[in-house]
Design a protein around this motif. Structure first.
Motif, PDB file in Angstrom:
ATOM      1  N   MET A   1       0.500 -11.423  32.677  1.00  0.00           N
ATOM      2  CA  MET A   1       1.545 -10.443  33.212  1.00  0.00           C
ATOM      3  C   MET A   1       2.936 -11.056  33.223  1.00  0.00           C
ATOM      4  N   LYS A   2       3.307 -12.251  33.305  1.00  0.00           N
ATOM      5  CA  LYS A   2       4.548 -12.692  32.985  1.00  0.00           C
ATOM      6  C   LYS A   2       5.025 -12.261  31.584  1.00  0.00           C
ATOM      7  N   VAL A   3       4.070 -12.458  30.521  1.00  0.00           N
ATOM      8  CA  VAL A   3       4.501 -12.116  29.395  1.00  0.00           C
ATOM      9  C   VAL A   3       4.834 -10.699  29.328  1.00  0.00           C
ATOM     10  N   VAL A   4       3.916  -9.837  29.901  1.00  0.00           N
ATOM     11  CA  VAL A   4       4.256  -8.368  29.872  1.00  0.00           C
ATOM     12  C   VAL A   4       5.467  -8.128  30.377  1.00  0.00           C
ATOM     13  N   ALA A   5       5.849  -8.671  31.624  1.00  0.00           N
ATOM     14  CA  ALA A   5       6.944  -8.148  32.251  1.00  0.00           C
ATOM     15  C   ALA A   5       8.337  -8.769  31.490  1.00  0.00           C
ATOM     16  N   THR A   6       8.355  -9.960  30.806  1.00  0.00           N
ATOM     17  CA  THR A   6       9.260 -10.509  30.082  1.00  0.00           C
ATOM     18  C   THR A   6       9.545  -9.713  28.884  1.00  0.00           C
ATOM     19  N   GLU A  37      20.093   0.226  29.158  1.00  0.00           N
ATOM     20  CA  GLU A  37      20.911  -0.554  30.041  1.00  0.00           C
ATOM     21  C   GLU A  37      20.493  -0.849  31.329  1.00  0.00           C
ATOM     22  N   ALA A  38      20.243   0.302  31.991  1.00  0.00           N
ATOM     23  CA  ALA A  38      20.013   0.268  33.410  1.00  0.00           C
ATOM     24  C   ALA A  38      18.678  -0.596  33.762  1.00  0.00           C
ATOM     25  N   ALA A  39      17.869  -0.254  32.663  1.00  0.00           N
ATOM     26  CA  ALA A  39      16.419  -0.809  32.770  1.00  0.00           C
ATOM     27  C   ALA A  39      16.620  -2.437  32.754  1.00  0.00           C
ATOM     28  N   MET A  40      17.692  -3.061  31.947  1.00  0.00           N
ATOM     29  CA  MET A  40      17.812  -4.517  31.801  1.00  0.00           C
ATOM     30  C   MET A  40      18.447  -5.201  32.986  1.00  0.00           C
ATOM     31  N   VAL A  41      19.264  -4.077  33.697  1.00  0.00           N
ATOM     32  CA  VAL A  41      19.797  -4.766  34.892  1.00  0.00           C
ATOM     33  C   VAL A  41      18.686  -4.740  35.850  1.00  0.00           C
ATOM     34  N   GLY A  42      18.073  -3.437  36.151  1.00  0.00           N
ATOM     35  CA  GLY A  42      16.812  -3.785  37.008  1.00  0.00           C
ATOM     36  C   GLY A  42      15.846  -4.842  36.619  1.00  0.00           C
ATOM     37  N   GLY A  43      15.385  -4.803  35.467  1.00  0.00           N
ATOM     38  CA  GLY A  43      14.451  -5.957  35.322  1.00  0.00           C
ATOM     39  C   GLY A  43      14.986  -7.488  35.528  1.00  0.00           C
ATOM     40  N   LEU A  44      16.438  -7.814  35.186  1.00  0.00           N
ATOM     41  CA  LEU A  44      16.982  -8.876  35.513  1.00  0.00           C
ATOM     42  C   LEU A  44      17.139  -9.154  37.065  1.00  0.00           C
ATOM     43  N   ALA A  45      17.606  -7.965  37.837  1.00  0.00           N
ATOM     44  CA  ALA A  45      17.777  -8.174  38.998  1.00  0.00           C
ATOM     45  C   ALA A  45      16.154  -8.581  39.889  1.00  0.00           C
ATOM     46  N   ASP A  46      15.459  -8.001  39.521  1.00  0.00           N
ATOM     47  CA  ASP A  46      13.889  -8.338  39.961  1.00  0.00           C
ATOM     48  C   ASP A  46      13.585  -9.619  39.690  1.00  0.00           C
ATOM     49  N   TRP A  47      13.628 -10.061  38.270  1.00  0.00           N
ATOM     50  CA  TRP A  47      13.416 -11.286  37.873  1.00  0.00           C
ATOM     51  C   TRP A  47      14.027 -12.263  38.799  1.00  0.00           C
ATOM     52  N   PHE A  48      15.246 -12.111  39.060  1.00  0.00           N
ATOM     53  CA  PHE A  48      15.996 -13.109  39.863  1.00  0.00           C
ATOM     54  C   PHE A  48      15.317 -13.199  41.338  1.00  0.00           C
ATOM     55  N   ALA A  49      15.147 -12.021  41.920  1.00  0.00           N
ATOM     56  CA  ALA A  49      14.543 -11.843  43.178  1.00  0.00           C
ATOM     57  C   ALA A  49      13.272 -12.629  43.291  1.00  0.00           C
ATOM     58  N   VAL A  50      12.260 -12.186  42.284  1.00  0.00           N
ATOM     59  CA  VAL A  50      11.035 -13.043  42.287  1.00  0.00           C
ATOM     60  C   VAL A  50      11.219 -14.403  41.977  1.00  0.00           C
ATOM     61  N   THR A  51      11.871 -14.668  41.435  1.00  0.00           N
ATOM     62  CA  THR A  51      12.114 -16.151  40.821  1.00  0.00           C
ATOM     63  C   THR A  51      12.794 -16.928  42.185  1.00  0.00           C
ATOM     64  N   ALA A  52      13.665 -16.142  42.771  1.00  0.00           N
ATOM     65  CA  ALA A  52      14.468 -16.918  44.028  1.00  0.00           C
ATOM     66  C   ALA A  52      13.491 -17.093  45.090  1.00  0.00           C
ATOM     67  N   GLY A 376      -0.142 -13.501  42.996  1.00  0.00           N
ATOM     68  CA  GLY A 376      -0.633 -13.188  41.770  1.00  0.00           C
ATOM     69  C   GLY A 376       0.002 -12.152  40.967  1.00  0.00           C
ATOM     70  N   ARG A 377      -0.648 -11.305  40.373  1.00  0.00           N
ATOM     71  CA  ARG A 377      -0.103 -10.124  39.253  1.00  0.00           C
ATOM     72  C   ARG A 377       0.939  -9.267  39.994  1.00  0.00           C
ATOM     73  N   ASP A 378       0.882  -9.028  41.237  1.00  0.00           N
ATOM     74  CA  ASP A 378       1.766  -8.078  41.944  1.00  0.00           C
ATOM     75  C   ASP A 378       3.166  -8.633  41.651  1.00  0.00           C
ATOM     76  N   LEU A 379       3.365 -10.052  41.819  1.00  0.00           N
ATOM     77  CA  LEU A 379       4.969 -10.378  41.252  1.00  0.00           C
ATOM     78  C   LEU A 379       5.461  -9.862  40.204  1.00  0.00           C
ATOM     79  N   GLN A 380       4.729  -9.933  39.197  1.00  0.00           N
ATOM     80  CA  GLN A 380       4.948  -9.320  37.705  1.00  0.00           C
ATOM     81  C   GLN A 380       5.219  -7.929  37.738  1.00  0.00           C
ATOM     82  N   TYR A 381       4.308  -7.356  38.460  1.00  0.00           N
ATOM     83  CA  TYR A 381       4.413  -5.942  38.681  1.00  0.00           C
ATOM     84  C   TYR A 381       5.892  -5.373  39.216  1.00  0.00           C
TER      85      TYR A 381
END
Length: 403
Positions: A1-6, A37-52, A376-381
């Motif tokens: 799921m990490k691979v799919v999200a990334t 463009e907006a999808a990149m911003v949303g994906g990066l923001a949620d990656w930051f939130a999950v990782t943080a 688990g997988r919900d973080l990547q979702y």
């Protein structure tokens, strides 16, 4: 799921750069670029939130990141307090157990047929193996010593004279002493017959020389034996015989003295102490323990054989009683609730402290890995959804701007 999200984030980045490069002369690609463009911003923001939540993004010590590792002690304390407030208080356990019919479940379990292949048989076999393994693994000498000491201590602490007195009084009131009295009379008659020669010899020795000279000692012995035999017969056949009445009166007095007379009770306690101090009693207790332990292990190793025999009939009868008798079932369930509530009241704080101390003892990597694995997988979702939702928001904004 990490691979799919990334991978989705990388696809959006590629789509953005391709659409940006090809946009001149193709106005419709502006919508694609806005979405990517907006999808990149949303994906990066949620990656930051999950990782943080679990670590510092890119290893940078950004404030308010690595939230769980930094607050693991507080999380442990909060979790422990949550368990205490919602599970390990006597009031909560009593309320949650109010609807549980433990006695009925035990009754159905005991009535389950021996040959059944269901869950009850598996539970019974597992419990049997556990009991047998525990009894075999425990130090026999130490455990036997504990059991014998406990029995001996209870016997020493218990005052047996009043118990004996009440038992004797109850037996007399219900005429349960009569078979024993009649057996004693029959034993007396047999003793007289077996020792007739001894009685005659005593009469001959005690008779004067004049009686022996006249041969009257034999007649005297015959009269004594006949009188004793007649006495035993009359005592055996006549319930109102004076001697029987005197014996019964003596038994009534004994029952009363055992309960009320301090001297009698003290004598009985002295006899009890002497009996318990006898080495034969210690040997008997040891033999009793060894036989009981061997019987428990044998029964646990072969529970089906035990349940198929007389003990099995008793257990199944107990199960039927537990399931049918409302009064007994209610009493058993009430006892179980009180026992569980009492254990929670006594040991709930210790269990809570164990949880808190265990979490405190984990290092940051351990608690991070365990919580991340549990979610688990919900973080990547979250990351995937952030990418797609961000893209849709960007597309809507671009449509509004265009219009």
């Amino acid at each position: 799921m990490k691979v799919v999200a990334t991978g989705l984030l990388v696809v959006m980045a590629g789509l953005f750069f391709v659409s940006r490069a090809l946009e001149p002369g193709r106005p419709w690609l502006g919508f694609v670029k806005a979405f990517a463009e907006a999808a990149m911003v949303g994906g990066l923001a949620d990656w930051f939130a999950v990782t943080a939540l679990f670590r510092h993004p890119l290893g940078l010590p950004i404030p308010h990141t690595a939230i769980i590792p930094r607050n693991k002690d507080r999380i442990g304390d909060t979790l422990a307090q949550f368990l205490k407030d919602n599970f390990l208080t006597a009031r909560v356990i009593a309320r949650r157990m109010r609807g549980l019919d433990l006695a009925g479940a035990a009754g159905r379990f005991l009535q389950a047929p021996v040959e059944s292949e269901g869950r009850a048989l598996r539970i019974r076999q597992g419990a049997s193996r556990l009991i047998a393994d525990v009894f075999e693994s425990l130090d026999d000498e130490r455990l036997g010593g504990i059991v014998k000491t406990a029995i001996s201590s209870r016997l020493r602490a218990a005052e047996v004279a009043p118990v004996m007195g009440r038992a004797l009084a109850s037996a007399i009131a219900e005429d349960r002493h009569l078979p024993l009295l009649e057996a004693a009379i029959r034993a007396l008659a047999r003793t007289l017959d077996a020792n007739e020669s001894l009685v005659r010899e005593l009469v001959r020795k005690r008779a004067s020389w004049m009686l022996r000279l006249a041969g009257l000692d034999e007649k005297l012995a015959d009269s004594i034996m006949e009188g004793l035999r007649k006495l035993t017969v009359e005592m055996s056949t006549d319930p109102d015989h004076p001697v029987r009445q005197k014996i019964q009166g003596a038994l009534i007095d004994l029952a009363r003295d055992l309960q009320e007379d301090p001297d009698t009770r003290a004598r009985v306690e002295g006899w009890k102490s002497d009996l318990l101090a006898n080495t034969s009693v210690a040997t008997w207790l040891d033999t009793l323990w060894q036989k009981g332990r061997a019987a428990i292990i044998a029964a646990a190793r072969n529970p089906d054989a035990v349940l198929a025999g007389r003990l099995g009939e008793v257990l199944r009868s107990m199960g039927g009683t537990l399931e049918r008798d409302e009064r007994i079932r209610g009493a058993v369930n009430q006892f179980a609730r009180r026992a569980a509530a009492g254990m929670a009241a006594s040991y709930g704080s210790s269990i809570v402290r164990l949880v808190s101390d265990t979490v405190r003892g984990w290092d940051a990597r351990t608690i991070t890995a365990r919580l991340e694995s549990a979610v688990g997988r919900d973080l990547q979702y979250i990351r995937i959804n952030g990418t797609l939702v961000g893209g849709l928001v960007g597309l809507v904004l671009h449509v509004i701007d265009t219009l």
